[in-house]
Design a protein around this motif. Structure first.
Motif, PDB file in Angstrom:
ATOM      1  N   LEU A 213     -24.401  -5.640  -1.478  1.00 30.47           N
ATOM      2  CA  LEU A 213     -23.342  -5.574  -0.745  1.00 30.47           C
ATOM      3  C   LEU A 213     -22.890  -7.181  -0.294  1.00 30.47           C
ATOM      4  CD1 LEU A 213     -24.505  -2.889   1.900  1.00 30.47           C
ATOM      5  CD2 LEU A 213     -22.822  -2.459   0.190  1.00 30.47           C
ATOM      6  N   ILE A 214     -23.826  -7.766  -0.297  1.00 27.73           N
ATOM      7  CA  ILE A 214     -23.473  -9.319   0.215  1.00 27.73           C
ATOM      8  C   ILE A 214     -22.956  -9.994  -0.947  1.00 27.73           C
ATOM      9  CG2 ILE A 214     -24.302 -11.580   1.061  1.00 27.73           C
ATOM     10  CD1 ILE A 214     -26.167 -10.206   2.834  1.00 27.73           C
ATOM     11  N   ALA A 215     -23.439 -10.017  -2.071  1.00 27.58           N
ATOM     12  CA  ALA A 215     -22.984 -10.566  -3.363  1.00 27.58           C
ATOM     13  C   ALA A 215     -21.513  -9.954  -3.762  1.00 27.58           C
ATOM     14  CB  ALA A 215     -23.947 -10.507  -4.256  1.00 27.58           C
ATOM     15  N   THR A 216     -21.382  -8.695  -3.547  1.00 31.70           N
ATOM     16  CA  THR A 216     -20.046  -8.186  -3.699  1.00 31.70           C
ATOM     17  C   THR A 216     -18.881  -8.501  -2.962  1.00 31.70           C
ATOM     18  OG1 THR A 216     -21.364  -6.293  -4.762  1.00 31.70           O
ATOM     19  CG2 THR A 216     -18.863  -6.063  -4.168  1.00 31.70           C
ATOM     20  N   GLU A 217     -19.272  -8.724  -1.520  1.00 30.88           N
ATOM     21  CA  GLU A 217     -18.462  -8.921  -0.645  1.00 30.88           C
ATOM     22  C   GLU A 217     -17.971 -10.606  -0.898  1.00 30.88           C
ATOM     23  OE1 GLU A 217     -16.498  -7.798   1.711  1.00 30.88           O
ATOM     24  OE2 GLU A 217     -17.548  -5.779   1.689  1.00 30.88           O
ATOM     25  N   ILE A 218     -18.834 -11.234  -1.243  1.00 31.68           N
ATOM     26  CA  ILE A 218     -18.687 -12.941  -1.577  1.00 31.68           C
ATOM     27  C   ILE A 218     -17.603 -12.869  -2.827  1.00 31.68           C
ATOM     28  CG2 ILE A 218     -19.421 -14.962  -2.584  1.00 31.68           C
ATOM     29  CD1 ILE A 218     -21.972 -14.278  -1.175  1.00 31.68           C
ATOM     30  N   PHE A 219     -17.865 -11.908  -3.847  1.00 34.08           N
ATOM     31  CA  PHE A 219     -17.248 -11.806  -4.998  1.00 34.08           C
ATOM     32  C   PHE A 219     -15.912 -11.546  -4.630  1.00 34.08           C
ATOM     33  CE2 PHE A 219     -15.501  -9.690  -8.657  1.00 34.08           C
ATOM     34  CZ  PHE A 219     -15.820 -10.592  -9.843  1.00 34.08           C
ATOM     35  N   VAL A 220     -15.609 -10.247  -3.873  1.00 32.70           N
ATOM     36  CA  VAL A 220     -14.259  -9.705  -3.692  1.00 32.70           C
ATOM     37  C   VAL A 220     -13.522 -10.820  -2.748  1.00 32.70           C
ATOM     38  CG1 VAL A 220     -13.185  -7.920  -2.327  1.00 32.70           C
ATOM     39  CG2 VAL A 220     -15.366  -7.310  -3.715  1.00 32.70           C
ATOM     40  N   LYS A 221     -13.958 -11.237  -1.708  1.00 37.05           N
ATOM     41  CA  LYS A 221     -13.309 -12.166  -0.938  1.00 37.05           C
ATOM     42  C   LYS A 221     -12.549 -13.392  -1.777  1.00 37.05           C
ATOM     43  CE  LYS A 221     -15.024 -11.084   3.718  1.00 37.05           C
ATOM     44  NZ  LYS A 221     -15.154  -9.623   3.369  1.00 37.05           N
ATOM     45  N   LEU A 222     -13.402 -13.940  -2.444  1.00 39.27           N
ATOM     46  CA  LEU A 222     -12.933 -15.162  -3.366  1.00 39.27           C
ATOM     47  C   LEU A 222     -11.883 -14.454  -4.342  1.00 39.27           C
ATOM     48  CD1 LEU A 222     -16.054 -17.130  -3.862  1.00 39.27           C
ATOM     49  CD2 LEU A 222     -14.277 -17.559  -2.309  1.00 39.27           C
ATOM     50  N   VAL A 223     -12.046 -13.597  -4.883  1.00 41.35           N
ATOM     51  CA  VAL A 223     -11.114 -13.004  -5.799  1.00 41.35           C
ATOM     52  C   VAL A 223      -9.645 -12.520  -5.210  1.00 41.35           C
ATOM     53  CG1 VAL A 223     -10.460 -10.996  -7.094  1.00 41.35           C
ATOM     54  CG2 VAL A 223     -12.567 -11.943  -7.516  1.00 41.35           C
ATOM     55  N   LYS A 224      -9.896 -12.019  -3.893  1.00 41.24           N
ATOM     56  CA  LYS A 224      -8.791 -11.697  -3.201  1.00 41.24           C
ATOM     57  C   LYS A 224      -7.921 -12.920  -2.541  1.00 41.24           C
ATOM     58  CE  LYS A 224      -9.146  -7.154  -2.632  1.00 41.24           C
ATOM     59  NZ  LYS A 224      -8.011  -6.067  -2.993  1.00 41.24           N
ATOM     60  N   LYS A 225      -8.712 -14.118  -2.284  1.00 40.91           N
ATOM     61  CA  LYS A 225      -7.977 -15.106  -1.969  1.00 40.91           C
ATOM     62  C   LYS A 225      -7.649 -16.094  -3.167  1.00 40.91           C
ATOM     63  CE  LYS A 225     -10.694 -15.837   2.424  1.00 40.91           C
ATOM     64  NZ  LYS A 225     -11.576 -16.540   3.249  1.00 40.91           N
ATOM     65  N   ASP A 226      -7.874 -15.415  -4.370  1.00 40.85           N
ATOM     66  CA  ASP A 226      -7.518 -16.151  -5.630  1.00 40.85           C
ATOM     67  C   ASP A 226      -7.992 -17.419  -6.010  1.00 40.85           C
ATOM     68  OD1 ASP A 226      -5.815 -15.563  -7.905  1.00 40.85           O
ATOM     69  OD2 ASP A 226      -3.910 -16.766  -6.995  1.00 40.85           O
ATOM     70  N   VAL A 227      -9.306 -17.559  -5.606  1.00 45.16           N
ATOM     71  CA  VAL A 227     -10.298 -18.798  -5.972  1.00 45.16           C
ATOM     72  C   VAL A 227     -10.693 -18.308  -7.480  1.00 45.16           C
ATOM     73  CG1 VAL A 227     -12.114 -20.293  -5.117  1.00 45.16           C
ATOM     74  CG2 VAL A 227     -10.526 -18.940  -3.404  1.00 45.16           C
ATOM     75  N   THR A 228      -9.826 -18.588  -8.274  1.00 41.74           N
ATOM     76  CA  THR A 228     -10.046 -18.166  -9.575  1.00 41.74           C
ATOM     77  C   THR A 228      -9.627 -19.019 -10.558  1.00 41.74           C
ATOM     78  OG1 THR A 228      -8.265 -16.501  -9.852  1.00 41.74           O
ATOM     79  CG2 THR A 228     -10.465 -15.654  -8.885  1.00 41.74           C
ATOM     80  N   ILE A 229     -10.262 -18.884 -11.683  1.00 42.59           N
ATOM     81  CA  ILE A 229      -9.757 -19.846 -12.991  1.00 42.59           C
ATOM     82  C   ILE A 229      -8.599 -18.888 -13.623  1.00 42.59           C
ATOM     83  CG2 ILE A 229     -10.072 -20.872 -15.176  1.00 42.59           C
ATOM     84  CD1 ILE A 229     -12.937 -21.216 -14.115  1.00 42.59           C
ATOM     85  N   LYS A 230      -7.264 -19.345 -13.521  1.00 47.36           N
ATOM     86  CA  LYS A 230      -6.052 -18.764 -14.108  1.00 47.36           C
ATOM     87  C   LYS A 230      -6.097 -19.275 -15.638  1.00 47.36           C
ATOM     88  CE  LYS A 230      -3.976 -18.218  -9.799  1.00 47.36           C
ATOM     89  NZ  LYS A 230      -4.922 -18.903  -9.080  1.00 47.36           N
ATOM     90  N   MET A 231      -5.987 -18.213 -16.548  1.00 44.84           N
ATOM     91  CA  MET A 231      -5.616 -18.415 -17.810  1.00 44.84           C
ATOM     92  C   MET A 231      -4.142 -18.261 -18.312  1.00 44.84           C
ATOM     93  SD  MET A 231      -8.652 -19.276 -18.856  1.00 44.84           S
ATOM     94  CE  MET A 231      -8.665 -19.146 -20.822  1.00 44.84           C
ATOM     95  N   PRO A 232      -3.992 -19.059 -19.238  1.00 45.26           N
ATOM     96  CA  PRO A 232      -2.207 -18.977 -19.651  1.00 45.26           C
ATOM     97  C   PRO A 232      -1.892 -17.555 -20.123  1.00 45.26           C
ATOM     98  CG  PRO A 232      -3.635 -19.978 -21.162  1.00 45.26           C
ATOM     99  CD  PRO A 232      -4.333 -20.112 -19.994  1.00 45.26           C
ATOM    100  N   GLU A 233      -0.733 -17.189 -20.196  1.00 39.85           N
ATOM    101  CA  GLU A 233      -0.169 -16.139 -20.585  1.00 39.85           C
ATOM    102  C   GLU A 233      -0.644 -15.902 -22.156  1.00 39.85           C
ATOM    103  OE1 GLU A 233       3.979 -15.202 -19.852  1.00 39.85           O
ATOM    104  OE2 GLU A 233       3.621 -15.683 -17.717  1.00 39.85           O
ATOM    105  N   GLY A 234      -0.671 -14.653 -22.456  1.00 41.14           N
ATOM    106  CA  GLY A 234      -0.930 -14.529 -24.049  1.00 41.14           C
ATOM    107  C   GLY A 234      -2.498 -14.261 -24.325  1.00 41.14           C
ATOM    108  N   VAL A 235      -3.423 -14.596 -23.180  1.00 38.62           N
ATOM    109  CA  VAL A 235      -4.791 -14.532 -23.469  1.00 38.62           C
ATOM    110  C   VAL A 235      -5.318 -13.315 -23.113  1.00 38.62           C
ATOM    111  CG1 VAL A 235      -7.132 -15.222 -22.376  1.00 38.62           C
ATOM    112  CG2 VAL A 235      -5.297 -17.095 -22.499  1.00 38.62           C
ATOM    113  N   PRO A 236      -6.086 -12.749 -24.141  1.00 42.40           N
ATOM    114  CA  PRO A 236      -6.339 -11.296 -23.827  1.00 42.40           C
ATOM    115  C   PRO A 236      -7.189 -10.959 -22.584  1.00 42.40           C
ATOM    116  CG  PRO A 236      -7.337 -12.246 -26.031  1.00 42.40           C
ATOM    117  CD  PRO A 236      -6.741 -13.367 -25.327  1.00 42.40           C
ATOM    118  N   PRO A 237      -6.558  -9.535 -22.008  1.00 46.68           N
ATOM    119  CA  PRO A 237      -6.989  -9.423 -20.924  1.00 46.68           C
ATOM    120  C   PRO A 237      -8.498  -9.592 -20.623  1.00 46.68           C
ATOM    121  CG  PRO A 237      -5.655  -7.803 -21.646  1.00 46.68           C
ATOM    122  CD  PRO A 237      -5.829  -8.706 -22.580  1.00 46.68           C
ATOM    123  N   ALA A 238      -9.153  -9.268 -21.478  1.00 48.92           N
ATOM    124  CA  ALA A 238     -10.901  -9.362 -21.134  1.00 48.92           C
ATOM    125  C   ALA A 238     -11.108 -10.939 -20.981  1.00 48.92           C
ATOM    126  CB  ALA A 238     -11.692  -8.736 -22.328  1.00 48.92           C
TER     127      ALA A 238
END
Length: 426
Positions: A142-167
């Motif tokens: 539960l805690i690990a998932t909440e950490i993961f979800v909150k950072l994803v929701k706040k867009d604290v992620t590495i963004k890849m350029p367009e054209g990169v496969p979705p996976a």
């Protein structure tokens, strides 16, 4: 009684409905449901090993198959639940559920010691992976998932350029949230270790889980749990679903501990397990409604609507399905049936507890399908061994007791119809 029902409907039902729909509890419930196939596989392996393969010497060579099936199911239950609960919770937030599940598993391993006893580095003892680790596993998931979800929701992620496969894009988006979660638990392990604790599992097991499991083995707490399920049902809320996370966390470890003891040729240590309730209390579904159906056939002469619902519900009741009785009779919000519906599971729990604790019937240690008919379920849950026929008989005795509890109230309901007919004729 009507005033009490009205009060409970106003005060109790809204709170209970919120509990039943709480995101984390739903994720825990769905996580356990997801591994049901493996739980049943491991339990089947235990049954075959201790019955058919033991009774027939020619089949003795197949016992290692059962051992390996158990090793790949019940022995790693916590590990499976960590993934499925995290997956379910992340899915409810509409983020990458697969990545969240993987991160949760890694986070759980980050809380475990890398050696056990005299074993060298890199040895993970199976006690951390079986059902005894459920409390810790659920907390980490539960805690690990909440950490993961909150950072994803706040867009604290590495963004890849367009054209990169979705996976590939999803994989890189999970890097920062995933690293943050697993490092959090790595740091937590270091803090606990420096303070003199062995691991998060040991701290939680000694301070929380062990006392709670000891309390859950008391007959009073078991009776309360069984009756509380029916209290929820009385107001139209699925009591079994609402309390499933709690029941699984408390009583699945007891079931697995019994199974592990039997696996090693030892006596089962626990009287009450998760399947104890399915075998002896939920006879025909919550509230032992198969007994209610039989009581209707015996005592309802005037109430034709009761008899019609009973006829339609009887085949389903044989396989522990009772929604048609709950909402068709109905049992829900029925003042006449409120008292027997609440007290029946408490009485049946007491009888089954005394019979098991006294050694009259063997303890339950095999996870059975919840749709197992009365008697057959108890026979299988106790290993289908030499004493299991007494377990089957106990389930039938409990069914008879439940019929006698329901019968006076059914007859009372029947008399009400007669009085109404007499009044209208005058």
């Amino acid at each position: 009684m009507n005033r009490f029902i009205s009060f409970m409907e106003r005060k109790f039902v809204p709170v209970a409905a919120k509990i039943g729909g709480q995101r984390h509890l739903v994720a825990i419930r769905d996580g356990f449901v997801a591994i049901m196939a493996l739980i049943l596989a491991g339990s089947t392996g235990l049954v075959l090993k201790n019955t058919l393969f033991k009774w027939i010497p020619a089949l003795g060579g197949l016992i290692p198959i059962c051992d390996q099936v158990w090793w790949g199911s019940l022995a790693i239950m916590t590990l499976l639940v960590v993934f499925t609960v995290s997956y379910s919770l992340a899915k409810s937030y509409e983020v990458d559920a697969l990545a969240a599940g993987i991160v949760a598993v890694g986070s759980y391993f980050a809380t475990l010691p890398q050696s056990y006893g005299d074993a060298g580095w890199g040895f993970v003892h199976w006690q951390y992976l079986n059902a005894t680790g459920l409390f810790t596993g659920l907390l980490v998931a539960l805690i690990a998932t909440e950490i993961f979800v909150k950072l994803v929701k706040k867009d604290v992620t590495i963004k890849m350029p367009e054209g990169v496969p979705p996976a590939v894009g999803r994989a890189f988006a999970a890097v920062i949230p995933g690293m943050t979660a697993i490092f959090t638990f790595g740091i937590l392990f270091l803090i606990i270790n420096k303070l003199g604790g062995n691991s998060l599992y040991d701290v939680i097991y000694q301070t929380v889980q062990k006392p709670l499991q000891g309390l859950s083995q008391g007959v009073g707490s078991a009776m309360l749990a069984a009756m509380l399920i029916n209290l929820f049902w009385s107001f139209g809320l699925h009591g079994a679903n609402i309390l499933d996370p709690i029941m699984n966390a408390l009583y699945l470890p007891a079931l697995e501990a019994n199974a592990a003891a039997i696996q090693q040729g030892l006596a089962a240590p626990n009287v009450i397990t998760r399947v104890f309730f399915d075998s002896y209390i939920h006879l025909g579904g919550s509230g032992a409604t198969l007994a209610l159906i039989i009581a209707i056939f015996i005592g309802a002469k005037k109430r034709k609507e009761y008899r019609e619902v009973a006829k339609l519900s009887a085949p389903l009741g044989l396989f522990q399905i009772n929604e048609s009785v709950m909402f068709g009779l109905p049992v829900v919000l029925n003042p006449m049936l409120f008292i027997p519906f609440i007290i029946t599971p408490g009485v049946l729990t007491l009888i089954a507890y005394l019979a098991t604790a006294s050694g009259l019937v063997p303890p339950t240690y095999v996870a059975i399908p919840w749709i197992s008919p009365v008697g057959i379920g108890a026979f299988l849950a106790t290993g289908a061994g030499s004493g299991s026929w007494r377990a089957a008989l106990l389930a039938i005795v409990n069914l008879v007791v439940a019929i006698f509890i329901y019968l006076p109230f059914i007859k009372l309901a029947d008399r009400q119809v007669s009085k109404k007919t007499e009044t209208s004729s005058k």
